[in-house]
Scaffold this motif. Sequence first.
Motif, PDB file in Angstrom:
ATOM      1  N   HIS A   1       0.825  -1.209   0.000  1.00 53.39           N
ATOM      2  CA  HIS A   1       0.000   0.000   0.000  1.00 53.39           C
ATOM      3  C   HIS A   1       0.861   1.262   0.000  1.00 53.39           C
ATOM      4  CE1 HIS A   1      -2.749  -3.037   1.820  1.00 53.39           C
ATOM      5  NE2 HIS A   1      -3.512  -2.549   0.864  1.00 53.39           N
TER       6      HIS A   1
ATOM      7  N   ALA B   1       2.761   1.627  -3.301  1.00 51.06           N
ATOM      8  CA  ALA B   1       1.900   2.164  -4.358  1.00 51.06           C
ATOM      9  C   ALA B   1       1.678   3.658  -4.165  1.00 51.06           C
ATOM     10  CB  ALA B   1       0.562   1.422  -4.373  1.00 51.06           C
ATOM     11  N   PHE B   2       1.491   4.079  -2.918  1.00 55.36           N
ATOM     12  CA  PHE B   2       1.325   5.506  -2.633  1.00 55.36           C
ATOM     13  C   PHE B   2       2.580   6.271  -3.059  1.00 55.36           C
ATOM     14  CE2 PHE B   2       1.835   9.207   0.066  1.00 55.36           C
ATOM     15  CZ  PHE B   2       0.604   9.830  -0.061  1.00 55.36           C
ATOM     16  N   ASN B   3       3.749   5.770  -2.672  1.00 53.64           N
ATOM     17  CA  ASN B   3       5.002   6.426  -3.052  1.00 53.64           C
ATOM     18  C   ASN B   3       5.145   6.547  -4.561  1.00 53.64           C
ATOM     19  OD1 ASN B   3       5.997   6.904  -0.452  1.00 53.64           O
ATOM     20  ND2 ASN B   3       7.101   4.965  -0.375  1.00 53.64           N
ATOM     21  N   LYS B   4       4.802   5.473  -5.268  1.00 48.41           N
ATOM     22  CA  LYS B   4       4.918   5.485  -6.734  1.00 48.41           C
ATOM     23  C   LYS B   4       3.978   6.518  -7.340  1.00 48.41           C
ATOM     24  CE  LYS B   4       4.711   2.498 -10.763  1.00 48.41           C
ATOM     25  NZ  LYS B   4       4.445   1.155 -11.268  1.00 48.41           N
ATOM     26  N   THR B   5       2.758   6.571  -6.838  1.00 49.80           N
ATOM     27  CA  THR B   5       1.764   7.505  -7.373  1.00 49.80           C
ATOM     28  C   THR B   5       2.110   8.960  -7.072  1.00 49.80           C
ATOM     29  OG1 THR B   5       0.032   5.840  -7.145  1.00 49.80           O
ATOM     30  CG2 THR B   5      -0.690   8.135  -7.321  1.00 49.80           C
ATOM     31  N   MET B   6       2.577   9.204  -5.842  1.00 48.48           N
ATOM     32  CA  MET B   6       2.811  10.578  -5.391  1.00 48.48           C
ATOM     33  C   MET B   6       4.248  11.042  -5.600  1.00 48.48           C
ATOM     34  SD  MET B   6      -0.199  11.320  -4.558  1.00 48.48           S
ATOM     35  CE  MET B   6       0.029  12.924  -3.858  1.00 48.48           C
ATOM     36  N   GLY B   7       5.136  10.126  -5.954  1.00 47.14           N
ATOM     37  CA  GLY B   7       6.544  10.490  -6.103  1.00 47.14           C
ATOM     38  C   GLY B   7       7.211  10.746  -4.759  1.00 47.14           C
ATOM     39  N   SER B   8       6.692  10.124  -3.703  1.00 47.51           N
ATOM     40  CA  SER B   8       7.244  10.302  -2.362  1.00 47.51           C
ATOM     41  C   SER B   8       8.160   9.138  -2.015  1.00 47.51           C
ATOM     42  CB  SER B   8       6.100  10.418  -1.341  1.00 47.51           C
ATOM     43  OG  SER B   8       5.233   9.313  -1.419  1.00 47.51           O
TER      44      SER B   8
END
Length: 93
Positions: A46, A49-56
Amino acid sequence: MDGALLGRVRRTSFRTSFSKSVLSVEHHPEGFVFDLRYHASPVESHIAAFNKTMGSDYPVDVPADLMAAVLGFRNITSGQIIPALDAGDYQYL
């Protein structure tokens, strides 16, 4: 500032309901310091996926409920955080 508070750092802690992680907030003259204490989550997909989507680049082992709490602080002002610090520790977030 009250004389009894001089030199004292305002601090409060929140415990998340699901993972029982602790998010502490300290108010220093230069700004806020957030301290995260948690047991590594066995589910890393989870946050990855968040990091990939947000570039974080958040640690992928952070429990999702703690991550949600951290992200929630972006939506409130220092004027809203400081009264919480003055009120003392909360039990759950």
